[in-house]
Design an enzyme around this catalytic site. Structure first.
Site, PDB file in Angstrom:
ATOM      1  N   GLY A   7       0.830  -1.233   0.122  1.00  0.00           N
ATOM      2  CA  GLY A   7      -0.022  -0.006   0.004  1.00  0.00           C
ATOM      3  C   GLY A   7       0.970   1.257   0.114  1.00  0.00           C
ATOM      4  N   ASP A  12      -1.048   6.587   3.418  1.00  0.00           N
ATOM      5  CA  ASP A  12      -0.385   6.420   4.462  1.00  0.00           C
ATOM      6  C   ASP A  12       1.158   6.022   4.027  1.00  0.00           C
ATOM      7  N   ASP A  59       0.414  -8.274  -6.300  1.00  0.00           N
ATOM      8  CA  ASP A  59      -1.047  -7.793  -5.761  1.00  0.00           C
ATOM      9  C   ASP A  59      -1.421  -8.897  -4.716  1.00  0.00           C
ATOM     10  N   LEU A  60      -2.184  -8.083  -3.708  1.00  0.00           N
ATOM     11  CA  LEU A  60      -2.403  -8.765  -2.536  1.00  0.00           C
ATOM     12  C   LEU A  60      -3.133 -10.062  -2.541  1.00  0.00           C
ATOM     13  N   ALA A  82      -1.750  -1.916   2.645  1.00  0.00           N
ATOM     14  CA  ALA A  82      -2.574  -2.051   1.347  1.00  0.00           C
ATOM     15  C   ALA A  82      -3.999  -2.678   1.596  1.00  0.00           C
ATOM     16  N   ALA A  83      -4.928  -2.172   0.893  1.00  0.00           N
ATOM     17  CA  ALA A  83      -6.638  -2.542   1.369  1.00  0.00           C
ATOM     18  C   ALA A  83      -7.334  -1.893   0.339  1.00  0.00           C
ATOM     19  N   GLN A  84      -8.427  -2.517   0.126  1.00  0.00           N
ATOM     20  CA  GLN A  84      -9.596  -1.642  -0.398  1.00  0.00           C
ATOM     21  C   GLN A  84     -10.225  -0.907   0.853  1.00  0.00           C
ATOM     22  N   THR A 126      -8.702  -0.647  12.120  1.00  0.00           N
ATOM     23  CA  THR A 126      -9.392   0.652  11.957  1.00  0.00           C
ATOM     24  C   THR A 126     -10.354   0.898  12.983  1.00  0.00           C
ATOM     25  N   GLU A 128     -13.243   1.796  12.298  1.00  0.00           N
ATOM     26  CA  GLU A 128     -14.542   1.433  11.838  1.00  0.00           C
ATOM     27  C   GLU A 128     -14.919   0.061  12.449  1.00  0.00           C
ATOM     28  N   TYR A 150     -16.448  -3.204   4.750  1.00  0.00           N
ATOM     29  CA  TYR A 150     -15.174  -2.845   4.990  1.00  0.00           C
ATOM     30  C   TYR A 150     -14.630  -3.249   6.546  1.00  0.00           C
ATOM     31  N   LYS A 154     -11.727  -5.777   7.987  1.00  0.00           N
ATOM     32  CA  LYS A 154     -10.818  -5.410   8.826  1.00  0.00           C
ATOM     33  C   LYS A 154     -10.903  -6.250  10.145  1.00  0.00           C
TER      34      LYS A 154
HETATM   35  P1  NAP Z   1      -5.453   4.346   0.488  1.00  0.00           P
HETATM   36  O1  NAP Z   1      -4.873   5.740   0.327  1.00  0.00           O
HETATM   37  O2  NAP Z   1      -6.632   3.632   0.058  1.00  0.00           O
HETATM   38  O3  NAP Z   1      -4.162   3.107   0.036  1.00  0.00           O
HETATM   39  C1  NAP Z   1      -4.498   1.935  -0.160  1.00  0.00           C
HETATM   40  C2  NAP Z   1      -3.447   1.236  -0.710  1.00  0.00           C
HETATM   41  O4  NAP Z   1      -3.732  -0.288  -0.928  1.00  0.00           O
HETATM   42  C3  NAP Z   1      -3.072   1.766  -2.019  1.00  0.00           C
HETATM   43  O5  NAP Z   1      -1.676   1.739  -2.334  1.00  0.00           O
HETATM   44  C4  NAP Z   1      -3.566   0.658  -3.009  1.00  0.00           C
HETATM   45  O6  NAP Z   1      -3.082   0.703  -4.398  1.00  0.00           O
HETATM   46  C5  NAP Z   1      -3.228  -0.616  -2.336  1.00  0.00           C
HETATM   47  N1  NAP Z   1      -4.037  -1.619  -2.808  1.00  0.00           N
HETATM   48  C6  NAP Z   1      -5.410  -1.718  -2.747  1.00  0.00           C
HETATM   49  N2  NAP Z   1      -5.677  -3.176  -3.236  1.00  0.00           N
HETATM   50  C7  NAP Z   1      -4.543  -3.810  -3.436  1.00  0.00           C
HETATM   51  C8  NAP Z   1      -4.161  -5.199  -4.006  1.00  0.00           C
HETATM   52  N3  NAP Z   1      -5.224  -5.872  -4.456  1.00  0.00           N
HETATM   53  N4  NAP Z   1      -3.090  -5.386  -4.096  1.00  0.00           N
HETATM   54  C9  NAP Z   1      -1.821  -4.368  -3.745  1.00  0.00           C
HETATM   55  N5  NAP Z   1      -2.283  -3.017  -3.187  1.00  0.00           N
HETATM   56  C10 NAP Z   1      -3.435  -2.892  -2.938  1.00  0.00           C
HETATM   57  O7  NAP Z   1      -5.328   3.896   2.155  1.00  0.00           O
HETATM   58  P2  NAP Z   1      -4.519   4.825   3.376  1.00  0.00           P
HETATM   59  O8  NAP Z   1      -5.583   5.806   3.742  1.00  0.00           O
HETATM   60  O9  NAP Z   1      -3.270   5.164   2.974  1.00  0.00           O
HETATM   61  O10 NAP Z   1      -4.856   3.852   4.503  1.00  0.00           O
HETATM   62  C11 NAP Z   1      -3.835   2.866   4.802  1.00  0.00           C
HETATM   63  C12 NAP Z   1      -4.596   1.556   5.386  1.00  0.00           C
HETATM   64  O11 NAP Z   1      -4.877   1.944   6.832  1.00  0.00           O
HETATM   65  C13 NAP Z   1      -5.505   0.909   4.714  1.00  0.00           C
HETATM   66  O12 NAP Z   1      -5.574  -0.734   4.885  1.00  0.00           O
HETATM   67  C14 NAP Z   1      -6.621   1.592   5.349  1.00  0.00           C
HETATM   68  O13 NAP Z   1      -8.028   0.758   5.370  1.00  0.00           O
HETATM   69  C15 NAP Z   1      -6.334   1.526   6.739  1.00  0.00           C
HETATM   70  N6  NAP Z   1      -6.867   2.597   7.714  1.00  0.00           N
HETATM   71  C16 NAP Z   1      -7.023   4.008   7.109  1.00  0.00           C
HETATM   72  C17 NAP Z   1      -7.383   4.858   7.927  1.00  0.00           C
HETATM   73  C18 NAP Z   1      -7.380   6.374   7.267  1.00  0.00           C
HETATM   74  O14 NAP Z   1      -8.394   7.089   8.057  1.00  0.00           O
HETATM   75  N7  NAP Z   1      -6.840   6.785   6.294  1.00  0.00           N
HETATM   76  C19 NAP Z   1      -7.846   4.735   9.198  1.00  0.00           C
HETATM   77  C20 NAP Z   1      -7.653   3.457   9.477  1.00  0.00           C
HETATM   78  C21 NAP Z   1      -7.515   2.525   8.713  1.00  0.00           C
HETATM   79  P3  NAP Z   1      -3.352   1.561  -5.428  1.00  0.00           P
HETATM   80  O15 NAP Z   1      -2.763   2.856  -5.441  1.00  0.00           O
HETATM   81  O16 NAP Z   1      -3.218   0.806  -6.821  1.00  0.00           O
HETATM   82  O17 NAP Z   1      -5.000   1.728  -5.227  1.00  0.00           O
HETATM   83  O1  F7E Z   2     -16.296   9.421   5.260  1.00  0.00           O
HETATM   84  C1  F7E Z   2     -19.389  11.089   5.378  1.00  0.00           C
HETATM   85  C2  F7E Z   2     -19.473   9.625   5.448  1.00  0.00           C
HETATM   86  O2  F7E Z   2     -15.436   8.430   3.174  1.00  0.00           O
HETATM   87  C3  F7E Z   2     -16.118  10.083   6.210  1.00  0.00           C
HETATM   88  C4  F7E Z   2     -11.201   5.611   5.816  1.00  0.00           C
HETATM   89  O3  F7E Z   2      -9.936   5.793   5.655  1.00  0.00           O
HETATM   90  O4  F7E Z   2     -11.734   6.039   7.745  1.00  0.00           O
HETATM   91  C5  F7E Z   2     -12.121   6.513   6.358  1.00  0.00           C
HETATM   92  O5  F7E Z   2     -13.521   6.041   6.432  1.00  0.00           O
HETATM   93  C6  F7E Z   2     -17.761  10.549   6.793  1.00  0.00           C
HETATM   94  C7  F7E Z   2     -18.822   9.438   6.739  1.00  0.00           C
HETATM   95  O6  F7E Z   2     -14.165   7.954   5.377  1.00  0.00           O
HETATM   96  C8  F7E Z   2     -19.629  12.394   2.211  1.00  0.00           C
HETATM   97  O7  F7E Z   2     -20.851   9.168   5.359  1.00  0.00           O
HETATM   98  C9  F7E Z   2     -20.731  12.877   4.104  1.00  0.00           C
HETATM   99  O8  F7E Z   2     -19.487   9.308   7.866  1.00  0.00           O
HETATM  100  O9  F7E Z   2     -14.057  10.182   4.340  1.00  0.00           O
HETATM  101  P1  F7E Z   2     -14.892   8.930   4.480  1.00  0.00           P
HETATM  102  P2  F7E Z   2     -14.752   7.071   6.550  1.00  0.00           P
HETATM  103  O10 F7E Z   2     -15.827   6.065   6.002  1.00  0.00           O
HETATM  104  O11 F7E Z   2     -14.811   7.442   7.609  1.00  0.00           O
HETATM  105  C10 F7E Z   2     -11.856   5.027   8.553  1.00  0.00           C
HETATM  106  C11 F7E Z   2     -11.250   5.094   9.809  1.00  0.00           C
HETATM  107  C12 F7E Z   2     -11.252   3.889   7.749  1.00  0.00           C
HETATM  108  O12 F7E Z   2     -10.514   2.924   8.158  1.00  0.00           O
HETATM  109  C13 F7E Z   2     -11.397   3.970   6.320  1.00  0.00           C
HETATM  110  O13 F7E Z   2     -10.378   3.068   5.536  1.00  0.00           O
HETATM  111  O14 F7E Z   2     -18.230  11.371   5.797  1.00  0.00           O
HETATM  112  N1  F7E Z   2     -19.892  11.659   4.098  1.00  0.00           N
HETATM  113  N2  F7E Z   2     -20.725  13.216   2.801  1.00  0.00           N
HETATM  114  C14 F7E Z   2     -19.228  11.555   3.020  1.00  0.00           C
HETATM  115  N3  F7E Z   2     -18.165  10.701   2.858  1.00  0.00           N
HETATM  116  C15 F7E Z   2     -17.942  10.804   1.592  1.00  0.00           C
HETATM  117  N4  F7E Z   2     -16.747   9.962   1.192  1.00  0.00           N
HETATM  118  N5  F7E Z   2     -18.344  11.519   0.523  1.00  0.00           N
HETATM  119  C16 F7E Z   2     -19.269  12.393   0.609  1.00  0.00           C
HETATM  120  O15 F7E Z   2     -19.905  12.825  -0.075  1.00  0.00           O
END
Ligand code: NAP
Ligand code: F7E
Length: 339
Positions: A7, A12, A59-60, A82-84, A126, A128, A150, A154
């Protein structure tokens, strides 16, 4: 020290690459091939860091790829990021979310167990997973009630990691991270969607910002602060589970208001629910609610209690909510002008 980051092309991965570069690590980044051979946020890294990252394409979902990689490289640390990661998409495509996030995670941890058992492993869990929690704030002892495919995926990864840690004595840390954002956040996430739209509206390149649930509340921090916590989790004695978050809740509505303030626009609200609109002082409709952006279920009312990370790792979220919005809007304004 040798590290592998899955990822690395995401948000990150960008900040973790910078941190490990500063610490003089050898960095191997896993990237999945796409037809344009773009490498996401890696392209935004300074040249000297990009140059030092060795990209391995894989790929994962490919167990053999990870087995060969771990057998050959035997890194000191592996950060499995890495994740969806998009919650909204997981409702539309639960099967592919499970493939990548559950089977993919199993591929990583199995390869470490079989071919490089001394590698320290970080798993990106997460907040979540808390979904609709029974108590607030949440810490490592709070029970999980996931509310999206999701979050379910996780939670499966989290429990797999805990099980492997206990069964096989592996060094594994689960980071239960609350929302963290930045200037390289993916554009579909709400914070970046807002900061980009505000910058475009200010520069006359967009008319209206359409959003879903304006009352959704999140605990939002800055990604740079959080990747430091990831590193600390692998460099502090034993593998464990840690919550990272700010301990502050804010609504999407507040994010919108402050982001517009940054460009000198005051928003006032009229109407209710899906008919609510945000207007500027001169009466222009700048924000609209669009049902399409609502989710079938919302994880709400969760707030981090990061006292364990604070006590054991001395970790703290450093960037305030306002500072975060300011830096995101500033970066997007700059990019809007350059385009
Ligand atoms: P992100 O920007 O969506 O990055 C996800 C990464 O995973 C990208 O590099 C993506 O590659 C890669 N990936 C997805 N599917 C893959 C596959 N099949 N094989 C190989 N690589 C793949 O996420 P992030 O915000 O950096 O978050 C990093 C991690 O923390 C994730 O696991 C997310 O679920 C978790 N997390 C994030 C948050 C947050 O608020 N950001 C909070 C809690 C947990 P591509 O560039 O090709 O798409
Ligand atoms: O939504 C609301 C939506 O898509 C935040 C990921 O990194 O954090 C992230 O997940 C909030 C939600 O992030 C729109 O309903 C309103 O309540 O930015 P988001 P997320 O779903 O919180 C967690 C911790 C992770 O682990 C995940 O990987 O905002 N919201 N209006 C909207 N959200 C989006 N995307 N678009 C809107 O128009």
């Amino acid at each position: 020290m040798k590290s592998i980051i899955t990822g690395i092309s995401g948000q990150d991965g960008f900040f973790l690459s910078k941190l490990l570069f500063e610490k003089n690590y050898e960095i191997i980044g896993i990237v999945r091939r796409n037809s344009s051979m773009t490498t996401g946020t890696i392209e935004k890294l300074p040249h000297e860091i990009k140059e030092k990252i060795r990209i391995e394409y894989g790929d994962l979902t490919d167990a053999g790829f990870f087995a060969r990689l771990l057998e050959r490289e035997k890194p000191d640390e592996l950060y499995h990021l890495a994740a969806q990661s998009f919650v909204g998409y997981s409702f539309q495509n639960p099967a592919s979310t499970y493939d990548v996030n559950i089977s993919g995670t199993l591929n990583v941890v199995n390869a470490v167990k079989e071919y490089s058992p001394n590698t320290k492993l970080y798993f990106a869990a997460t907040s979540e997973m808390f979904g609709q929690p029974e108590s607030t704030p949440q810490n490592e002892e709070t029970s999980f009630k996931p509310r999206s495919p999701y979050a379910v995926s996780k939670l499966a990864g989290f429990w797999t990691m805990k099980t492997y840690r206990e069964a096989y004595g592996m060094f594994i840390s689960n980071g239960i991270l609350f929302n963290h954002e930045s200037e390289v956040r993916g554009p579909e996430f709400v914070t970046r969607k807002i900061s980009m739209a505000v910058s475009r509206i200010k520069n006359g390149k967009q008319l209206v910002l359409e959003l879903g649930n304006l009352n959704a509340r999140k605990d939002w921090g800055y990604a740079k602060d959080y990747v430091y916590g990831m590193w600390q989790m692998l460099n502090n004695g034993t593998g464990d589970d840690y919550v990272l978050g700010t301990g502050e809740l804010h609504t999407v509505r507040e994010f919108v208001e402050i982001a517009f303030q940054e460009v000198g626009i005051k928003i006032h609200w009229e109407g209710e629910n899906e008919n609510e609109i945000g207007l500027s002082d001169d009466g222009k409709i700048l924000v609209k609610v669009n049902k399409a952006f609502f989710r079938p279920l919302e994880s709400d009312n969760y707030l981090a209690d990061a006292s364990k990370a604070n006590n054991k790792l001395k970790w703290k979220s450093k960037t305030s909510f306002k500072e975060l919005i300011k830096l995101m809007v500033k970066s997007d304004l700059q990019q809007t002008i350059e385009k």
